[in-house]
Design a protein around this motif. Structure first.
Motif, short mmCIF file in Angstrom:
data_model
loop_
_atom_site.label_atom_id
_atom_site.label_comp_id
_atom_site.label_asym_id
_atom_site.label_seq_id
_atom_site.Cartn_x
_atom_site.Cartn_y
_atom_site.Cartn_z
N TYR A 4 0.84 -1.19 0.00
CA TYR A 4 0.00 0.00 0.00
C TYR A 4 0.88 1.25 0.00
O TYR A 4 2.06 1.19 0.41
CB TYR A 4 -0.92 0.00 1.23
CG TYR A 4 -2.04 -1.01 1.12
CD1 TYR A 4 -3.30 -0.62 0.71
CD2 TYR A 4 -1.83 -2.35 1.43
CE1 TYR A 4 -4.35 -1.53 0.61
CE2 TYR A 4 -2.86 -3.28 1.33
CZ TYR A 4 -4.11 -2.86 0.92
OH TYR A 4 -5.13 -3.77 0.81
N ASP A 5 0.31 2.35 -0.44
CA ASP A 5 1.10 3.58 -0.56
C ASP A 5 1.72 3.99 0.77
O ASP A 5 2.84 4.51 0.81
CB ASP A 5 0.26 4.72 -1.15
CG ASP A 5 -0.99 5.02 -0.34
OD1 ASP A 5 -1.38 4.19 0.50
OD2 ASP A 5 -1.60 6.08 -0.57
N VAL A 6 0.99 3.76 1.89
CA VAL A 6 1.52 4.17 3.19
C VAL A 6 2.68 3.30 3.63
O VAL A 6 3.42 3.66 4.56
CB VAL A 6 0.41 4.15 4.26
CG1 VAL A 6 -0.63 5.22 3.97
CG2 VAL A 6 -0.23 2.78 4.36
N GLN A 7 2.86 2.14 2.99
CA GLN A 7 4.01 1.29 3.30
C GLN A 7 5.24 1.71 2.52
O GLN A 7 6.36 1.31 2.88
CB GLN A 7 3.69 -0.17 2.95
CG GLN A 7 2.62 -0.81 3.82
CD GLN A 7 2.34 -2.23 3.39
OE1 GLN A 7 1.63 -2.47 2.40
NE2 GLN A 7 2.90 -3.19 4.10
N GLN A 8 5.05 2.50 1.48
CA GLN A 8 6.17 2.94 0.65
C GLN A 8 6.12 4.45 0.40
O GLN A 8 6.04 4.90 -0.74
CB GLN A 8 6.15 2.19 -0.69
CG GLN A 8 6.36 0.69 -0.56
CD GLN A 8 6.35 -0.02 -1.90
OE1 GLN A 8 5.53 0.26 -2.77
NE2 GLN A 8 7.28 -0.95 -2.08
N PRO A 9 6.13 5.23 1.47
CA PRO A 9 6.10 6.68 1.27
C PRO A 9 7.34 7.15 0.50
O PRO A 9 8.46 6.71 0.78
CB PRO A 9 6.10 7.22 2.70
CG PRO A 9 6.69 6.12 3.53
CD PRO A 9 6.25 4.85 2.88
N GLY A 10 7.12 7.99 -0.48
CA GLY A 10 8.23 8.45 -1.31
C GLY A 10 8.46 7.58 -2.53
O GLY A 10 9.03 8.04 -3.52
N GLU A 11 8.02 6.31 -2.47
CA GLU A 11 8.15 5.42 -3.62
C GLU A 11 6.86 5.41 -4.44
O GLU A 11 6.90 5.38 -5.67
CB GLU A 11 8.47 4.00 -3.16
CG GLU A 11 9.82 3.85 -2.47
CD GLU A 11 10.11 2.41 -2.11
OE1 GLU A 11 9.84 1.52 -2.94
OE2 GLU A 11 10.58 2.17 -0.98
N GLN A 12 5.73 5.41 -3.76
CA GLN A 12 4.44 5.45 -4.45
C GLN A 12 3.86 6.86 -4.36
O GLN A 12 4.07 7.56 -3.35
CB GLN A 12 3.45 4.46 -3.83
CG GLN A 12 3.77 3.00 -4.02
CD GLN A 12 2.61 2.11 -3.60
OE1 GLN A 12 1.45 2.37 -3.94
NE2 GLN A 12 2.91 1.05 -2.87
N PRO A 13 3.09 7.27 -5.35
CA PRO A 13 2.42 8.58 -5.26
C PRO A 13 1.42 8.59 -4.10
O PRO A 13 0.84 7.56 -3.75
CB PRO A 13 1.68 8.68 -6.61
CG PRO A 13 2.35 7.70 -7.51
CD PRO A 13 2.83 6.58 -6.63
#
Length: 215
Positions: A160-169
């Motif tokens: 999920y996006d919150v697991q990859q801040p900076g990697e996913q929009p």
């Protein structure tokens, strides 16, 4: 002198509950009295050791330290113990033929943008494109206008996006849609892929300790 004037193993819960004040909120009294009764019962049932209780305190402390505005480890703990589903089932008992309810889970984030019906929630363009559509109806089959459809999913790699801040929009694979007079909703996302429960925290340690080892 009564049997609850002094703390003993046999009457521990009754002794603690007798110390509650008289003018507290009735619901708080009910909840706390039951909590103490069942907690003391659990400790007696398994004969919890001092070392085990210290491990439990450390576990809860680290669980709290793992929480921030992007991650809620206590919700993950609640989910894995089945408590989230039970509370939801009790709180929102559904009539016959209604759609089953479920919990938000640990990756829901409040404040996702409201999008135009039919919008694409996949902002990174990765994954197999998938169309989602349906209708929101009442128990009599009539369309419901103004129903809020809050959707979120992992990406093509299972994060999920919150697991990859900076990697996913920000808000990748998330969005809110509002049904019209026909109760219909449709939007584009990606075909769901499997994802694992985060195992980099205390809840992951607990789950790994409870798993049966593979041969």
């Amino acid at each position: 002198m009564t049997k609850i004037d002094y703390f003993t193993e046999e009457w521990s819960a009754e002794t603690v509950n007798a110390r509650m004040g008289e003018d507290i909120n009735p619901r708080l009294r009910e909840v706390m009295a039951s909590l103490i009764k069942h907690l003391h019962g659990f400790v007696k049932d398994v004969e919890l050791t001092q070392a085990e209780w210290e491990t439990a305190i450390d576990f809860l402390t680290r669980t709290g330290q793992m929480c921030d505005d992007q991650r809620q480890e206590f919700i993950l703990l609640s989910d894995t113990l089945g408590v989230s589903m039970l509370v939801d089932a009790i709180q929102y008992r559904r009539p016959e033929h209604a759609t089953e309810n479920t919990v938000f889970g640990p990756f829901h984030v409040a404040g996702a943008p409201v999008l135009e019906m039919g919008a694409n929630i996949s902002l990174d363009g990765k994954g197999e494109t998938c169309l989602y559509e349906g209708r929101v109806l009442d128990l009599n089959g009539n369309p419901i206008e103004g129903a809020r459809i809050d959707v979120w999913s992992d990406n093509s790699e299972g994060f999920y996006d919150v697991q990859q801040p900076g990697e996913q929009p920000t808000w990748n694979n998330r969005g809110v849609f509002i049904t019209g007079t026909d109760g219909r909703y449709w939007f584009t996302g990606i075909k769901p892929v499997c994802y694992s429960i985060p195992d980099d925290g205390p809840v992951g340690e607990m789950l790994n300790s409870c798993r049966v080892p593979c041969d």
